[in-house]
Design a protein around this motif. Sequence first.
Motif, PDB file in Angstrom:
ATOM      1  N   TYR A 245     -61.635 -12.473 -27.865  1.00  0.00           N
ATOM      2  CA  TYR A 245     -60.708 -11.847 -28.806  1.00  0.00           C
ATOM      3  C   TYR A 245     -61.110 -10.390 -28.933  1.00  0.00           C
ATOM      4  CZ  TYR A 245     -64.244 -12.514 -32.538  1.00  0.00           C
ATOM      5  OH  TYR A 245     -65.375 -12.487 -33.302  1.00  0.00           O
ATOM      6  N   ASN A 246     -60.332  -9.674 -29.739  1.00  0.00           N
ATOM      7  CA  ASN A 246     -60.516  -8.224 -29.821  1.00  0.00           C
ATOM      8  C   ASN A 246     -60.533  -7.585 -28.431  1.00  0.00           C
ATOM      9  OD1 ASN A 246     -60.744  -5.724 -31.028  1.00  0.00           O
ATOM     10  ND2 ASN A 246     -62.973  -5.833 -31.247  1.00  0.00           N
ATOM     11  N   GLU A 248     -58.473  -5.624 -27.929  1.00  0.00           N
ATOM     12  CA  GLU A 248     -58.059  -4.282 -28.369  1.00  0.00           C
ATOM     13  C   GLU A 248     -59.261  -3.346 -28.442  1.00  0.00           C
ATOM     14  OE1 GLU A 248     -57.556  -7.131 -29.940  1.00  0.00           O
ATOM     15  OE2 GLU A 248     -55.410  -7.426 -30.196  1.00  0.00           O
ATOM     16  N   GLU A 249     -60.435  -3.920 -28.519  1.00  0.00           N
ATOM     17  CA  GLU A 249     -61.682  -3.153 -28.687  1.00  0.00           C
ATOM     18  C   GLU A 249     -61.639  -2.282 -29.943  1.00  0.00           C
ATOM     19  OE1 GLU A 249     -63.640  -1.760 -24.931  1.00  0.00           O
ATOM     20  OE2 GLU A 249     -61.693  -2.306 -24.097  1.00  0.00           O
ATOM     21  N   MET A 254     -60.811  -5.127 -38.822  1.00  0.00           N
ATOM     22  CA  MET A 254     -60.680  -6.025 -37.678  1.00  0.00           C
ATOM     23  C   MET A 254     -59.591  -7.069 -37.856  1.00  0.00           C
ATOM     24  SD  MET A 254     -62.795  -5.140 -35.361  1.00  0.00           S
ATOM     25  CE  MET A 254     -63.210  -6.589 -34.402  1.00  0.00           C
ATOM     26  N   ALA A 258     -57.740  -6.189 -34.620  1.00  0.00           N
ATOM     27  CA  ALA A 258     -58.134  -7.037 -33.496  1.00  0.00           C
ATOM     28  C   ALA A 258     -57.061  -8.081 -33.179  1.00  0.00           C
ATOM     29  CB  ALA A 258     -59.472  -7.714 -33.780  1.00  0.00           C
ATOM     30  N   ASP A 264     -54.646 -12.512 -25.808  1.00  0.00           N
ATOM     31  CA  ASP A 264     -55.989 -12.143 -25.388  1.00  0.00           C
ATOM     32  C   ASP A 264     -56.258 -12.916 -24.097  1.00  0.00           C
ATOM     33  OD1 ASP A 264     -57.157 -10.345 -27.555  1.00  0.00           O
ATOM     34  OD2 ASP A 264     -56.386 -11.994 -28.760  1.00  0.00           O
ATOM     35  N   SER A 330     -55.903 -14.199 -30.054  1.00  0.00           N
ATOM     36  CA  SER A 330     -57.157 -14.460 -30.765  1.00  0.00           C
ATOM     37  C   SER A 330     -57.627 -15.914 -30.651  1.00  0.00           C
ATOM     38  CB  SER A 330     -57.019 -14.076 -32.236  1.00  0.00           C
ATOM     39  OG  SER A 330     -56.625 -12.729 -32.332  1.00  0.00           O
TER      40      SER A 330
END
Length: 660
Positions: A245-246, A248-249, A254, A258, A264, A330
Motif C-alpha cells: 500500500y502507499n 503513492e509514496e 496518510m 495513501a 495498489d 490498499s
Amino acid sequence: MKTIFKSVFVLSILATFLISCGGPSSKKGNKGALSGNVAEKVYVAPGEHDSHYAFISGGFSGQLAVYGLPSGRLFRVIPVFSQDPEKAYGYSEETKPMLNTSHGFVPWGDSHHPDISQTNGSVDGRWVFINENNTPRVARISLKTFETEEIIEIPNSAGNHSSAFVTENSEYIVCGTRFAVPFPQRDMPIKDMKGEFKGAVTFLSVDKDHGNMDIAFQLRMPGFNYDLAHPGRGKSHGWFFFSTYNTEEANTLMEVNASQNDKDFIAAINWKKIEEYVANGAGKKMPAKYAHNLWDDDTHTATSTMKKEVLVIDPSEVPGAIYFLPTAKSPHGCDVDPTGEYIIGNGKLAAAMTVHSFTKMQKAIEDKAFDGDAYGIPIIQFDAVNHGMLQQPGLGPLHTEFDTRGNGYTTFFISSEVVKWNVKDLTVIDRHPVYYSVGHLMIPGGNSRTPDDKYLVAMNKITKDRYLPTGPEVCQSAQLFDISGEKMELLLDFPTIGEPHYAAGCAAELIKDNTTKIYRLDDNKHKYAVKTEAETKVERIGNEVHISMSMIRSHFAPDNIEGVQVGDKVFFHVTNLEQDYDVPHGIAMIGANTSELLIMPGRTTTFTWEPKEVGVWPFYCTDFCSALHQEMQGYVRVSPKGSNVPISYTLDDEIPGEEL
Ligand code: RUQ
Ligand code: CUA
C-alpha cells in the motif's frame, strides 16, 4: 464415566442457557451455537488431550501463546521478544543475549505472524517462526522445548510486518518492510522520500537440520509499504507474493494521501530465479549492522553476534523475476490458496476482493501483457492476471484462509464477520458474525497445501461486552468455529494474551511425542554446571563471587555462604540436579535487581546479585516442588567492603564456620 456424562450435560445446558438468554451482544446469526451439542464439541474431559495445538501471536506482549483446540485452554506463554520474569527470559545471564540488537538491549517487541515449518508443503511441527514488527527481527522457536532458540535482526527494514511466512520446504522465511525508509539509513528531508526511500524485502534461509536462519539476500524494492505476504505453493512454489500500500509514496496525512490510487499492487517475486541470478554473481555486499542471537541447548546459553554485511539486490539486476499485479486499493492480507493457483488481495478499502490467477500471470508474462512499469518493474495488465472479483462480500476484508474443498474464509473488520466463499466460482456460501472487529483467522495448516480443515479460529480486536469487565482494558479474544459442514458453526470464545494477530496450528500428534522432558545432566556443558553436590563451590575473583550451586528436592547446596562483601557482584550459577519430568525448582534472592530463575531438570542458569547492605540475607525456592518446599532455602552473609571474613560455605547438614 458417569461424572463425565453429567458434566457434559450440565455444560451443554449452561451453554444453551448462556447463549439463548443473550445479552446486548447477541445478534442474528448466533444460531450455530444454539445447537445442543456445541458444548460437547469443545469439551475435553479432565485428563484428556486436545486434538490440536494453536500458536497465537501475543501482539504487543511480544510473546507467543500456546493453546489447545478445541478447548481453548492456554498451556504456555513462550517468551520471544519481551522479557518474562516468570521464566527469567531476558533476565538470566544466559538468555539476555537473545534480546540484543544493533540498538542495544531491547526488552520488548511486537510479535505478529507465527508460521510453522514445512516439509513437502505440509506443516511438520519442528519450529515456529514469528516476526517482530517494531525493531525488525524474526525468531525461531523449538517445538521440542517450546523455547526461543534464535533471533535474527533485519537490517534496512522498519516495521517488519510482512513476515515471518515460510515456503513449502522451509527454504526461506520472508520479511517485508512495512515502512519505506532510506536504504541504507541516512539523514535526509522527509518530504523528499518519493523515489528516495526504499522497501527492503528480505529472504532468510533456514538450515534443513537445525533450523538456523541467515540472510540469503535482500531486495531493494521501490519505497512502498509491504504489508503482508504469502508463499506460492504447488504450481506457484518458487514465488512469493507481497501486498503493498502507499504506492503513492506519501509521508503525511496518510489516511487520505495513501489511498489516492484506485489500485495498489501485489508484488510477485520469483525467488528461484533470483537464486539463479545470485549463483551467477548478482547483488552487492553492503555494510549493515544486525544482531544474530543463537541459543545453544548444550551450554544452555545464548550468544549474540553482530553481523556486518548483507547481500543487496536491485530489481534491475534480476529482470524477469519481479512483477506487480494491480490489486484493489490498499490491500492488507495477501493469501494463496492450497493449490497455489489463486492469489487473493484483501483490499481493505475496496468494495470487491481481488482474486488473481497464477496460470494467467504466467501467460501474461509470456505475452508481455504489461501496463507500463513502476521503477522498472513491469506492471501486468489487470485483466491479464485477474481471475475475478468477489463483489460486495462484506466491509473491510483483511485476511483469507482456505479449506481443502475449494473454499476461502475471509475476515471483515468493519462488518465483523467471517465469510465463506468458493474461490473458483467467486460465490458467497455462508457468513457468520464475530464479536467484534476480526483481524486474522487461522485454519490449522492454513499456510500450506494441506490445511487440516475442521476448525477455524477468528481473532478479534474488540470484545466489549463478551466477557466480565476488567476495567477500561478488556481482553482481545479468539472464536472457534467448526467448519466441517456447509455452514460455519460458532463453538467457543476464549480470551487471548496481548493482541492476537496471526496464529498457526497443527495436529497435536506432530508435536506431542517429540517434546523434551528433561535435560540430561550428562550432556550439560554449561561452564558452571555441577553434576553432583560434591562439585558445588564458591569462588572469589576480584569483586566477583561465583557460586556454583545445585538444587534438588528439597535443598540447595551450598545453603549457607559467608565472605560476601558489599560492592561484590555475586553470580548464582544454579544447576537443577533432578532428572524427572516436571520437577523444576526456582531460586530468588532478596533485593536482587532481576527476576527469579525457574530451572528445568538438568539445566544450569545464572542470575546476579549486588548486595548493597551488610546483613544476613535469605534466598529460597520459588516453585512449590515437594512437601518440604518451604524448607528449601539458605542464607548469604554480607560483610562490609574490605572485611576479612573469608569465603566459606556449607551444605545443608553442616553449620557455618565448623570444620567438615
Ligand atoms: S495484521 S489484523 Cu499485523 Cu497481520 Cu492483519
Ligand atoms: Cu524446590 Cu521448591
